[in-house]
Design an enzyme around this catalytic site. Structure first.
Site, mmCIF file in Angstrom:
data_model
loop_
_atom_site.group_PDB
_atom_site.id
_atom_site.type_symbol
_atom_site.label_atom_id
_atom_site.label_comp_id
_atom_site.label_asym_id
_atom_site.label_seq_id
_atom_site.Cartn_x
_atom_site.Cartn_y
_atom_site.Cartn_z
ATOM 1 N N CYS A 105 -19.662 28.448 -5.325
ATOM 2 C CA CYS A 105 -20.060 29.555 -6.200
ATOM 3 C C CYS A 105 -21.505 29.421 -6.682
ATOM 4 O O CYS A 105 -22.017 30.297 -7.379
ATOM 5 C CB CYS A 105 -19.112 29.660 -7.388
ATOM 6 S SG CYS A 105 -19.299 28.297 -8.547
ATOM 7 N N CYS B 104 -17.761 21.389 -11.086
ATOM 8 C CA CYS B 104 -18.332 22.725 -11.159
ATOM 9 C C CYS B 104 -17.746 23.349 -12.417
ATOM 10 O O CYS B 104 -16.528 23.487 -12.538
ATOM 11 C CB CYS B 104 -17.936 23.538 -9.929
ATOM 12 S SG CYS B 104 -18.207 25.303 -10.181
ATOM 13 N N CYS C 145 -22.720 24.002 -6.966
ATOM 14 C CA CYS C 145 -21.408 24.136 -6.333
ATOM 15 C C CYS C 145 -21.541 24.822 -4.962
ATOM 16 O O CYS C 145 -22.152 25.896 -4.869
ATOM 17 C CB CYS C 145 -20.478 24.952 -7.232
ATOM 18 S SG CYS C 145 -18.879 25.266 -6.479
ATOM 19 N N LYS D 243 3.580 -10.094 16.290
ATOM 20 C CA LYS D 243 3.849 -10.366 14.870
ATOM 21 C C LYS D 243 4.222 -9.027 14.227
ATOM 22 O O LYS D 243 3.351 -8.194 13.945
ATOM 23 C CB LYS D 243 2.614 -10.986 14.201
ATOM 24 C CG LYS D 243 2.908 -11.462 12.798
ATOM 25 C CD LYS D 243 1.766 -12.287 12.258
ATOM 26 C CE LYS D 243 2.056 -12.871 10.908
ATOM 27 N NZ LYS D 243 2.500 -11.941 9.901
ATOM 28 N N ASP E 128 5.206 -6.225 11.710
ATOM 29 C CA ASP E 128 4.758 -6.038 10.332
ATOM 30 C C ASP E 128 5.884 -5.415 9.513
ATOM 31 O O ASP E 128 5.998 -4.194 9.404
ATOM 32 C CB ASP E 128 3.520 -5.124 10.326
ATOM 33 C CG ASP E 128 2.764 -5.264 9.030
ATOM 34 O OD1 ASP E 128 3.102 -6.159 8.231
ATOM 35 O OD2 ASP E 128 1.815 -4.485 8.817
ATOM 36 N N GLU F 104 4.239 -14.094 21.069
ATOM 37 C CA GLU F 104 5.088 -12.986 20.612
ATOM 38 C C GLU F 104 4.271 -12.024 19.756
ATOM 39 O O GLU F 104 3.193 -12.370 19.282
ATOM 40 C CB GLU F 104 6.222 -13.523 19.715
ATOM 41 C CG GLU F 104 7.227 -14.355 20.436
ATOM 42 C CD GLU F 104 8.222 -15.005 19.487
ATOM 43 O OE1 GLU F 104 8.127 -14.815 18.260
ATOM 44 O OE2 GLU F 104 9.091 -15.722 19.991
ATOM 45 N N CYS G 10 -15.164 30.517 -9.778
ATOM 46 C CA CYS G 10 -15.323 29.719 -8.558
ATOM 47 C C CYS G 10 -14.039 29.810 -7.712
ATOM 48 O O CYS G 10 -12.969 29.375 -8.154
ATOM 49 C CB CYS G 10 -15.619 28.270 -8.975
ATOM 50 S SG CYS G 10 -15.851 27.166 -7.588
ATOM 51 N N TYR H 34 13.574 -13.294 16.104
ATOM 52 C CA TYR H 34 12.647 -14.223 16.756
ATOM 53 C C TYR H 34 12.940 -15.700 16.511
ATOM 54 O O TYR H 34 12.090 -16.545 16.755
ATOM 55 C CB TYR H 34 11.199 -13.915 16.358
ATOM 56 C CG TYR H 34 10.969 -13.851 14.866
ATOM 57 C CD1 TYR H 34 11.127 -14.985 14.078
ATOM 58 C CD2 TYR H 34 10.603 -12.660 14.253
ATOM 59 C CE1 TYR H 34 10.932 -14.936 12.712
ATOM 60 C CE2 TYR H 34 10.409 -12.596 12.883
ATOM 61 C CZ TYR H 34 10.579 -13.727 12.125
ATOM 62 O OH TYR H 34 10.395 -13.674 10.775
ATOM 63 N N LYS I 109 -4.180 -12.797 13.412
ATOM 64 C CA LYS I 109 -4.043 -11.486 12.764
ATOM 65 C C LYS I 109 -5.147 -10.553 13.245
ATOM 66 O O LYS I 109 -6.313 -10.956 13.351
ATOM 67 C CB LYS I 109 -4.138 -11.637 11.244
ATOM 68 C CG LYS I 109 -3.018 -12.490 10.662
ATOM 69 C CD LYS I 109 -2.015 -11.687 9.904
ATOM 70 C CE LYS I 109 -2.428 -11.517 8.479
ATOM 71 N NZ LYS I 109 -1.445 -10.733 7.729
HETATM 72 S S1 IVH Z 1 8.042 -17.129 13.287
HETATM 73 C C1 IVH Z 1 8.156 -20.865 10.442
HETATM 74 N N1 IVH Z 1 7.626 -15.001 14.713
HETATM 75 O O1 IVH Z 1 5.407 -13.405 9.849
HETATM 76 C C2 IVH Z 1 7.746 -19.480 10.558
HETATM 77 N N2 IVH Z 1 7.348 -14.843 12.374
HETATM 78 O O2 IVH Z 1 4.209 -15.855 7.862
HETATM 79 C C3 IVH Z 1 8.679 -18.747 11.400
HETATM 80 N N3 IVH Z 1 6.745 -12.589 11.598
HETATM 81 O O3 IVH Z 1 7.108 -13.127 7.161
HETATM 82 C C4 IVH Z 1 8.211 -17.388 11.607
HETATM 83 N N4 IVH Z 1 6.723 -11.627 13.568
HETATM 84 O O4 IVH Z 1 8.728 -12.762 9.113
HETATM 85 C C5 IVH Z 1 7.629 -15.522 13.486
HETATM 86 N N5 IVH Z 1 7.314 -13.191 16.114
HETATM 87 C C6 IVH Z 1 7.331 -13.700 14.897
HETATM 88 C C7 IVH Z 1 7.041 -12.928 13.752
HETATM 89 C C8 IVH Z 1 7.044 -13.539 12.498
HETATM 90 C C9 IVH Z 1 6.560 -11.434 12.276
HETATM 91 C C10 IVH Z 1 6.586 -12.732 10.135
HETATM 92 C C11 IVH Z 1 7.631 -13.530 9.448
HETATM 93 C C12 IVH Z 1 6.950 -14.034 8.217
HETATM 94 C C13 IVH Z 1 5.519 -14.055 8.625
HETATM 95 C C14 IVH Z 1 5.094 -15.483 8.811
#
Ligand code: IVH
Length: 669
Positions: free
Chosen positions: A411, A426, A408, A114, A116, A112, A432, A223, A314
């Protein structure tokens, strides 16, 4: 009759929820916006007339308006754990090998994105959204239900058969389009820009006013589903079923793959998103790989902090290398010199980068930069990219070392660098051009004289046409001079004249700030104005008299004295006095004594009044403003995005926390 009304309300709620889901979650609207708005209006009216039938989860809650004074602390029924992270592909491979060893069965993985943003846990009971809680420390979070209810992709009521009780977890984030819209509005209002979508999403979610959350357009991907009688056998089944219940889950098999059995498939997913993440309409900071089968998840179990059955890869801050073509130097309003790296244009994190900030001479020396170097450019969470290193294998092709300029670029005056300071300056304040134009721009800015009919381009044109050389010249401008500028229409020239005229009413403290004396910012200007009452007394003040003023230090005192020692400045002030600008504080009667003896701290951003106006209102009503919370503070006026530390301290000290509206009501009475 009342039965009919109740039925009509129920019907409208169902239909609106259905169309809301079609529009926001499925991106496939069935009816026009107009028809949708009509239904919503009808529901609003009915709820207004028959509040006994309005439900806590009515879709009318989406527009926000409810205020949360204090976000209650809630203990999570299922702890909100984090994921173990890695930046290394090898560690992902090791993890897969380890998992294989722990289980005899074949393992399938789900990959999946991640997201942010901010983690959220949302509980549903009998198909109704009951409570939404932030992650907090994983054991306890904060109840942000009112705010989460305004997020259009989070269903308020579930219209399909669902378990009686469950909790769904996901990530709330700021879609990039909405984030740039917000920053555009802030730029137009002259407000500081928000640095990145993640922190802004987090701040927004903690707004006390849910209307702000509704307006900003946060979004949420789900998720994970948690509960006791859920009957799912795998994570992918749970997520897909949540999609059928009306939750927003990844809609393309590129954004979530299941049935993944090999390291190669996982690596393909990682490298695809490492390259393509900037095409997404939201930010991701990595990908998450999870063992799909729940029995296998159970076998693998947890460490103290995170599940063994999942790992996050990451992404590294994106870095590219490109040629350093030239270092140029910008001269600011105060004469401060900023070196800028001019680069061979290169694509980085979805945008073409041509320039990077170099800060100062020390930074250049630390990097040992040579013109022609192949340099590494990185974009972190910040907007301006930076140079983080040099690829030494290309050094032989480079030209000479970058020598910081001695004069400068605008100037020709020799630069100075004061002891203990990182920046070069300056010293030619008077002659200037960027300093002259910068001072005029500062003078007309919103927090100073607020001459909004003139902008930097017009100032540039006026200066280049020799019509202005300092800010006093603005008041001698005529309509025909302004309209003679290129691309200047009658209407704009009239506006400019009118706003110059209107600026004559600016109060002394703002005028003092507008003069652009070094180190005299808004707050210092206010203090000086209050203390010395008029410009003549300030100009005549001795060094000792200056530093005797609360919070005025030696640096400021020296800057003030050298400003008034300059004859040109004294002449400009005389001219400004002659056109009628206020150079003395107006004796304002307190509007009331309502706040007498009360000490206030304000924090965050406000909707109806600016921070400055709020401070003025406190003082006009006899109250006192202070910068930090102490046992003496009576009230904390909490705006949006206020720091959690302040809130915490206020709570610990029992300081009353009030909203902007509470405050306005206080003084109204
Ligand atoms: S699963 C047991 N799936 O990442 C952990 N987390 O350190 C269950 N996050 O702040 C988390 N996308 O909110 C999971 N597809 C994803 C995610 C996700 C972002 C975030 C989550 C948490 C951090 C995990």
């Amino acid at each position: 009759m009342s039965e009919d009304i109740k039925n009509r309300i129920d019907k409208l709620v169902k239909e609106i929820n259905f169309h809301n889901n079609a529009y926001y979650v499925k991106s496939a609207p069935v009816i026009s916006d107009f028809e949708f708005d009509q239904m919503l209006k009808e529901l609003e009216q009915l709820e207004h007339d028959y509040p006994q039938f309005a439900s806590a989860n009515s879709p009318t809650k989406r527009v926000g308006g409810d205020i949360t004074k204090k976000f209650e602390s809630v203990t999570h029924e299922f702890p909100m754990l984090s994921l173990s992270n890695t930046y290394s592909e090898d560690e992902i491979k090791d993890w897969v090998v380890r998992i294989k060893k722990l289980s005899e069965e074949e393992i399938t993985y789900v990959c999946e994105l991640k997201y942010d943003g901010v983690a959220i846990g949302i509980r549903y009971k009998n198909g109704e959204l009951e409570r939404a809680v932030t992650r907090g420390d994983g054991t306890q979070g904060e109840d942000v239900t009112t705010n989460v209810k305004t997020i259009k992709t989070v269903p308020l009521t579930l219209h399909t058969e669902t378990p009686a009780e469950f909790e769904i977890r996901g990530e709330i984030f700021f879609p990039l389009e909405n984030f740039s819209k917000l920053n555009k509005l802030r730029a137009e209002a002259g407000e500081e820009l928000y640095a990145n979508p993640r922190n802004t999403a987090s701040g927004t979610l903690k707004s006390q006013d849910s209307k702000i959350v509704a307006e900003r357009g946060l979004d949420c991907y789900l998720y994970g589903v948690y509960g006791y009688d859920l009957n799912f056998t795998s994570h992918s089944e749970a997520v897909k079923t949540a999609g059928e219940w009306g939750f927003k889950i990844p809609d393309s098999n590129k954004r979530m793959i299941e049935n993944c059995k090999t390291i190669e498939e996982i690596m393909d997913f990682i490298s695809y998103w490492d390259k393509n993440r900037f095409q997404l309409p939201f930010e991701i900071d990595g990908v998450v790989i999870k063992v799909d089968n729940y029995d296998q998840q159970e076998q693998l179990g947890f460490t103290a902090k995170s599940p063994r059955w999942a790992i996050a890869y990451k992404f590294k801050a994106e870095q590219v290398s490109t040629r350093l073509n030239e270092v140029t130097y910008q001269v600011g309003r105060t004469g401060a010199i900023t070196p800028v790296a001019n680069l061979e244009p290169v694509l980085l994190a979805g945008t073409t980068v041509k320039r990077a900030s170099l800060h100062n001479q020390d930074q250049i020396e630390k990097l040992d930069l040579h013109i022609g170097d192949q340099v590494y450019v990185e974009k972190g969470g910040e907007i301006i990219p930076k140079i983080v290193g040099v690829d030494m294998s290309f050094r032989s092709k480079a030209d000479g070392v970058v020598e910081f300029i001695s004069h400068c670029p605008e100037c020709g005056t020799e630069l100075i660098r004061k002891e203990g300071e990182a920046q070069h300056f300056c010293p030619n304040e008077i002659g200037c051009p960027p300093q002259i134009k910068g001072r005029i721009e500062h003078f007309i800015s919103r927090k100073a004289m607020n001459i909004d009919g003139l902008g930097p381009e017009t100032i540039d044109a006026l200066y280049n046409s020799h019509l202005i050389e300092n800010y006093a010249d603005l008041y001698d401008l005529t309509f025909s001079q302004i309209v003679s500028l290129e691309r200047m229409a009658d209407k704009s020239a009239n506006n400019a004249m009118a706003s110059i005229e209107a600026s004559l009413a600016t109060p002394f403290e703002k005028v003092l700030f507008a003069l652009g004396i070094r180190h005299v910012g808004e707050t210092v200007a206010k203090k000086l104005a209050r203390h010395f009452k008029n410009i003549d007394q300030l100009a005549a003040a001795t060094f000792d008299e200056l530093i005797a003023v609360n919070e005025i230090g030696e640096k400021i005192a020296i800057a003030i004295q050298s400003f008034f020692q300059e004859e040109k400045n004294r002449i400009i002030i005389e001219r400004l006095k002659n056109v009628g600008i206020h150079f003395e504080i107006e004796v304002v009667e307190n509007a009331s004594n309502t706040l007498k003896g009360q000490t206030f701290v304000i924090s965050g951003v406000f909707e109806k009044v600016s921070r400055n106006e709020l401070k003025e209102l406190i003082e006009k009503n006899g109250g006192k403003n202070t910068g930090s919370i102490s046992a003496k503070t009576n009230y904390l006026v909490a705006g949006e995005n206020m720091g959690p530390a302040k809130l915490d301290k206020a709570q610990k000290l029992g300081v009353k926390i009030i909203s902007e509206d509470d405050f306005l009501t206080m003084i109204e009475n």
